[in-house]
Design a protein around this motif. Structure first.
Motif, PDB file in Angstrom:
ATOM      1  N   GLN A  99       0.826  -1.204   0.000  1.00 13.61           N
ATOM      2  CA  GLN A  99       0.000   0.000   0.000  1.00 13.61           C
ATOM      3  C   GLN A  99       0.866   1.263   0.000  1.00 13.61           C
ATOM      4  N   VAL A 100       1.958   1.238   0.758  1.00 12.14           N
ATOM      5  CA  VAL A 100       2.869   2.385   0.831  1.00 12.14           C
ATOM      6  C   VAL A 100       3.505   2.645  -0.530  1.00 12.14           C
ATOM      7  N   ILE A 101       3.896   1.587  -1.234  1.00 13.01           N
ATOM      8  CA  ILE A 101       4.531   1.732  -2.542  1.00 13.01           C
ATOM      9  C   ILE A 101       3.521   2.238  -3.572  1.00 13.01           C
ATOM     10  N   PHE A 102       2.299   1.708  -3.541  1.00  8.17           N
ATOM     11  CA  PHE A 102       1.261   2.201  -4.452  1.00  8.17           C
ATOM     12  C   PHE A 102       1.032   3.701  -4.250  1.00  8.17           C
ATOM     13  N   GLU A 103       0.981   4.148  -3.002  1.00 14.38           N
ATOM     14  CA  GLU A 103       0.779   5.579  -2.726  1.00 14.38           C
ATOM     15  C   GLU A 103       1.921   6.399  -3.304  1.00 14.38           C
ATOM     16  N   ALA A 104       3.149   5.876  -3.204  1.00 18.30           N
ATOM     17  CA  ALA A 104       4.306   6.590  -3.738  1.00 18.30           C
ATOM     18  C   ALA A 104       4.217   6.711  -5.259  1.00 18.30           C
ATOM     19  N   VAL A 105       3.812   5.648  -5.923  1.00 19.14           N
ATOM     20  CA  VAL A 105       3.690   5.677  -7.384  1.00 19.14           C
ATOM     21  C   VAL A 105       2.575   6.638  -7.796  1.00 19.14           C
ATOM     22  N   GLU A 106       1.466   6.636  -7.052  1.00 19.97           N
ATOM     23  CA  GLU A 106       0.367   7.564  -7.347  1.00 19.97           C
ATOM     24  C   GLU A 106       0.832   9.010  -7.249  1.00 19.97           C
ATOM     25  N   ILE A 107       1.624   9.322  -6.208  1.00 16.76           N
ATOM     26  CA  ILE A 107       2.154  10.688  -6.049  1.00 16.76           C
ATOM     27  C   ILE A 107       3.082  11.038  -7.205  1.00 16.76           C
ATOM     28  N   ALA A 108       3.909  10.079  -7.633  1.00 12.72           N
ATOM     29  CA  ALA A 108       4.845  10.323  -8.737  1.00 12.72           C
ATOM     30  C   ALA A 108       4.107  10.579 -10.040  1.00 12.72           C
ATOM     31  N   LEU A 109       3.094   9.775 -10.342  1.00 18.54           N
ATOM     32  CA  LEU A 109       2.318   9.956 -11.561  1.00 18.54           C
ATOM     33  C   LEU A 109       1.545  11.276 -11.532  1.00 18.54           C
ATOM     34  N   ALA A 110       1.021  11.636 -10.351  1.00 12.74           N
ATOM     35  CA  ALA A 110       0.311  12.913 -10.219  1.00 12.74           C
ATOM     36  C   ALA A 110       1.263  14.074 -10.448  1.00 12.74           C
ATOM     37  N   SER A 111       2.484  13.949  -9.924  1.00  9.13           N
ATOM     38  CA  SER A 111       3.491  14.993 -10.102  1.00  9.13           C
ATOM     39  C   SER A 111       3.853  15.158 -11.578  1.00  9.13           C
ATOM     40  N   ALA A 112       3.981  14.044 -12.291  1.00  8.77           N
ATOM     41  CA  ALA A 112       4.302  14.105 -13.715  1.00  8.77           C
ATOM     42  C   ALA A 112       3.154  14.729 -14.504  1.00  8.77           C
ATOM     43  N   ALA A 113       1.920  14.363 -14.185  1.00  9.90           N
ATOM     44  CA  ALA A 113       0.749  14.897 -14.886  1.00  9.90           C
ATOM     45  C   ALA A 113       0.554  16.379 -14.605  1.00  9.90           C
ATOM     46  N   LYS A 114       0.940  16.826 -13.462  1.00 11.86           N
ATOM     47  CA  LYS A 114       0.735  18.217 -13.034  1.00 11.86           C
ATOM     48  C   LYS A 114       1.505  19.199 -13.910  1.00 11.86           C
ATOM     49  N   ARG A 115       2.561  18.722 -14.585  1.00  8.32           N
ATOM     50  CA  ARG A 115       3.383  19.604 -15.422  1.00  8.32           C
ATOM     51  C   ARG A 115       2.567  20.227 -16.562  1.00  8.32           C
ATOM     52  N   ARG A 116       1.459  19.595 -16.937  1.00  7.06           N
ATOM     53  CA  ARG A 116       0.654  20.095 -18.052  1.00  7.06           C
ATOM     54  C   ARG A 116      -0.307  21.203 -17.624  1.00  7.06           C
ATOM     55  N   PHE A 117      -0.404  21.446 -16.301  1.00  7.26           N
ATOM     56  CA  PHE A 117      -1.400  22.405 -15.805  1.00  7.26           C
ATOM     57  C   PHE A 117      -0.713  23.542 -15.041  1.00  7.26           C
ATOM     58  N   GLU A 118      -1.547  24.438 -14.497  1.00  7.85           N
ATOM     59  CA  GLU A 118      -1.007  25.523 -13.671  1.00  7.85           C
ATOM     60  C   GLU A 118      -0.271  24.943 -12.471  1.00  7.85           C
ATOM     61  N   GLU A 119       0.616  25.762 -11.963  1.00  7.30           N
ATOM     62  CA  GLU A 119       1.489  25.294 -10.868  1.00  7.30           C
ATOM     63  C   GLU A 119       0.706  24.812  -9.652  1.00  7.30           C
ATOM     64  N   ASP A 120      -0.430  25.494  -9.354  1.00  6.90           N
ATOM     65  CA  ASP A 120      -1.183  25.174  -8.137  1.00  6.90           C
ATOM     66  C   ASP A 120      -2.275  24.119  -8.354  1.00  6.90           C
ATOM     67  N   ALA A 121      -2.356  23.568  -9.542  1.00  9.74           N
ATOM     68  CA  ALA A 121      -3.417  22.596  -9.839  1.00  9.74           C
ATOM     69  C   ALA A 121      -3.306  21.382  -8.921  1.00  9.74           C
ATOM     70  N   LEU A 122      -4.479  20.861  -8.549  1.00  7.83           N
ATOM     71  CA  LEU A 122      -4.531  19.669  -7.694  1.00  7.83           C
ATOM     72  C   LEU A 122      -4.785  18.454  -8.581  1.00  7.83           C
ATOM     73  N   ILE A 123      -3.865  17.499  -8.551  1.00  9.34           N
ATOM     74  CA  ILE A 123      -3.969  16.302  -9.380  1.00  9.34           C
ATOM     75  C   ILE A 123      -3.970  15.065  -8.482  1.00  9.34           C
ATOM     76  N   ARG A 124      -4.887  14.142  -8.788  1.00  9.06           N
ATOM     77  CA  ARG A 124      -4.951  12.885  -8.027  1.00  9.06           C
ATOM     78  C   ARG A 124      -4.901  11.717  -9.005  1.00  9.06           C
ATOM     79  N   VAL A 125      -4.096  10.710  -8.655  1.00  2.65           N
ATOM     80  CA  VAL A 125      -4.017   9.479  -9.446  1.00  2.65           C
ATOM     81  C   VAL A 125      -4.500   8.316  -8.589  1.00  2.65           C
ATOM     82  N   SER A 126      -5.331   7.472  -9.179  1.00  2.00           N
ATOM     83  CA  SER A 126      -5.855   6.302  -8.477  1.00  2.00           C
ATOM     84  C   SER A 126      -5.462   5.043  -9.245  1.00  2.00           C
ATOM     85  N   ILE A 127      -4.725   4.150  -8.586  1.00  2.00           N
ATOM     86  CA  ILE A 127      -4.260   2.909  -9.217  1.00  2.00           C
ATOM     87  C   ILE A 127      -5.122   1.734  -8.747  1.00  2.00           C
TER      88      ILE A 127
END
Length: 496
Positions: free
Chosen positions: A21-49
């Motif tokens: 579960q801890v590793i899945f959460e880490a990957v979700e944060i990483a994918l959200a961080s990568a996706a956030k680059r396409r939006f405004e700096e303050d955009a809130l992005i959530r990834v669900s695996i």
């Protein structure tokens, strides 16, 4: 990509012994961080695996806020916007919109790696805290992993490390890399780096735990350790009590030919240990704690929580100890403030105090010296005691009848009344300055009391110390400090 995510999670989880579960959460944060680059700096992005298949969805989020609280369009929608778009959401709720997901590529993998490392560290720390929480106050063993200027880093095994600050080492002892070491787990300290295990070798509890290790009777609670004090590396005292009269607690702690106490002493770098028999009578406990010095007499002051300990002149140096060590350890062990003096000095002090009481009774009660001496010998120490001690107790005194007791009580009350009137006259004659009277935190009575002590102005108060103000009845350290700080405020204004 889904299969690759599952493989990463499986591998890291097995390697680091961290829940998936801890590793899945880490990957979700990483994918959200990568996706956030396409939006405004303050955009809130959530990834669900989907933890079963590895498939994942990406969502952009907006918080629903009141119109007057709206400040950032990157992650906020007003309640009016929510109603216009028929979102059916109220203030405080979150609106989500699915967006294109980023591939689990090189950048996402690098970010995931960093997040995973951080998550793994946090999980390891949490695991360590859970493992060692019950060991606080107990002995732990380890190996010196690193020596820094301020502390030793100790490897406790199972990926657990602890810090042994240099000021928690016993005087004159040193350790090198790979040395085996035993110490007390003093606390689990939280700081910016997370939870940290802090060790000690100079805390009195370290010695207590060593005795618990060496003396089975202590571990079995047949013998209790009731107190301990140390001058680390030099000398220590420990008070013991037996719960089985058949067992000598001191002998059990000393061991055959001193083997047990010697083992403890060796672990504490040769620190000499005095084993003291605990006694519920404070005076007897102090006598025991002062060993090897022999005590002639003790006078207890319950109000000051102190004792005057009298010893023979040729025994004074031993009673005090080098640099006051013996009396300091005895005081710490018993919890009483100890004043050590020769028997001659103690007798002179006692006579001086007795004479003051005799003079007080002679002048305050208008009686002769013989009666005053008798009252002092019976234990009377103030006019208040004479005025308010139960009549039955006074009638038990040899030669006291009801008429004498009533007369003494009446005179004592009259003397106390006169003292109170004199104190009031002093206050009435005191005239505090206007700035003192109107100062923040001041009241009229306190200003009058201070004025009677010569503290007339704010400037006078500013020059006082906290200890001097504590002479005022009912004054606390906190209030004294606050008053002095207020009185000194003009100093800082002028300097600015």
């Amino acid at each position: 990509m889904s299969k690759e995510i599952l493989l990463v999670v499986e591998a890291v989880s097995n390697e680091k012994d961290v829940p998936k579960q801890v590793i899945f959460e880490a990957v979700e944060i990483a994918l959200a961080s990568a996706a956030k680059r396409r939006f405004e700096e303050d955009a809130l992005i959530r990834v669900s695996i989907d933890q079963r298949t590895g498939d994942y969805m990406t969502y952009r989020q907006w918080n629903i806020v009141a119109d007057e609280d709206y400040s950032n369009p990157a992650f906020e929608l007003t309640i009016d916007d929510s109603e216009e778009q028929n979102l059916g959401l109220g203030i405080g709720e979150v609106y989500e919109e699915e967006v294109e997901s980023e591939e689990f590529g090189r950048i996402a993998a690098q970010t995931a790696k960093q997040v995973i490392v951080q998550k793994v560290r946090e999980a390891e720390r949490a695991k360590m805290v859970a493992l060692y929480a019950e060991k606080v106050g107990k002995l732990v063993h380890g190996q010196v992993k690193k020596v820094t200027r301020d502390s030793l880093i100790i490897d406790l095994g199972e990926n657990a490390e602890a810090s042994l600050p240099k000021d928690q080492l016993i005087a004159r002892e040193s350790f090198r890399m790979n040395d085996r070491i035993r110490a007390l787990l003093l606390e689990i300290r939280e700081d910016n780096r997370g939870a940290q295990l802090i060790l000690s070798r100079n805390d009195p509890a370290f010695m207590v735990e060593l005795f618990r290790l060496e003396v089975p009777e202590i571990a079995e609670e047949v013998i209790e350790i009731r107190g301990a004090s140390r001058d680390p590396g030099l000398r220590a005292k420990i008070a013991v009590k037996t719960n089985d009269r058949r067992i000598d607690p001191i002998g059990a702690c000393v061991g055959m030919r001193g083997a047990r106490v010697q083992a403890v002493s060796n672990e504490m770098n040769g620190e000499r240990v005095d084993i003291v028999l605990w006694d519920d009578n404070p005076a007897q406990l102090v006598i025991n704690a002062m060993a090897p010095a022999e005590v002639d007499s003790i006078v207890i002051d319950e109000d000051a929580h102190s004792m005057d300990v009298a010893v023979k002149a040729d025994n004074l140096a031993q009673a005090i100890g080098r640099n006051g060590q013996n009396v300091r350890l005895a005081s710490s062990l018993t919890g009483w403030s100890l004043n050590v003096m020769t028997s001659e000095d103690a007798e002179a002090k006692q006579q001086e105090e007795s004479q003051k009481l005799i003079d007080l009774f002679v002048s305050g009660l208008n009686i002769d010296d013989d009666l005053a001496i008798q009252m002092v010998e019976e234990g009377f120490a103030s006019l208040e005691e004479v005025a308010y001690v139960p009549m039955e107790e006074m009638l038990d005194i040899d030669g006291f009848d009801e008429d004498l007791v009533n007369e003494l009580r009446s005179r004592a009350k009259e003397a106390l009344l006169n003292q109170a009137l004199q104190a009031e006259e002093q206050l009435d004659g005191a005239k505090p300055a206007e700035d003192l009277l109107t100062m923040e935190g001041m009241d009229n009575h306190l200003a009058l009391v201070l004025a009677s002590m010569g503290v007339i102005t704010m400037e006078d108060l500013a020059e006082q110390s906290v200890d001097e103000l504590l002479d005022v009845e009912g004054m606390t350290e906190e209030r004294a400090a606050s008053l002095i700080l207020t009185a000194r405020a003009p100093w800082f204004t002028e300097s600015e």
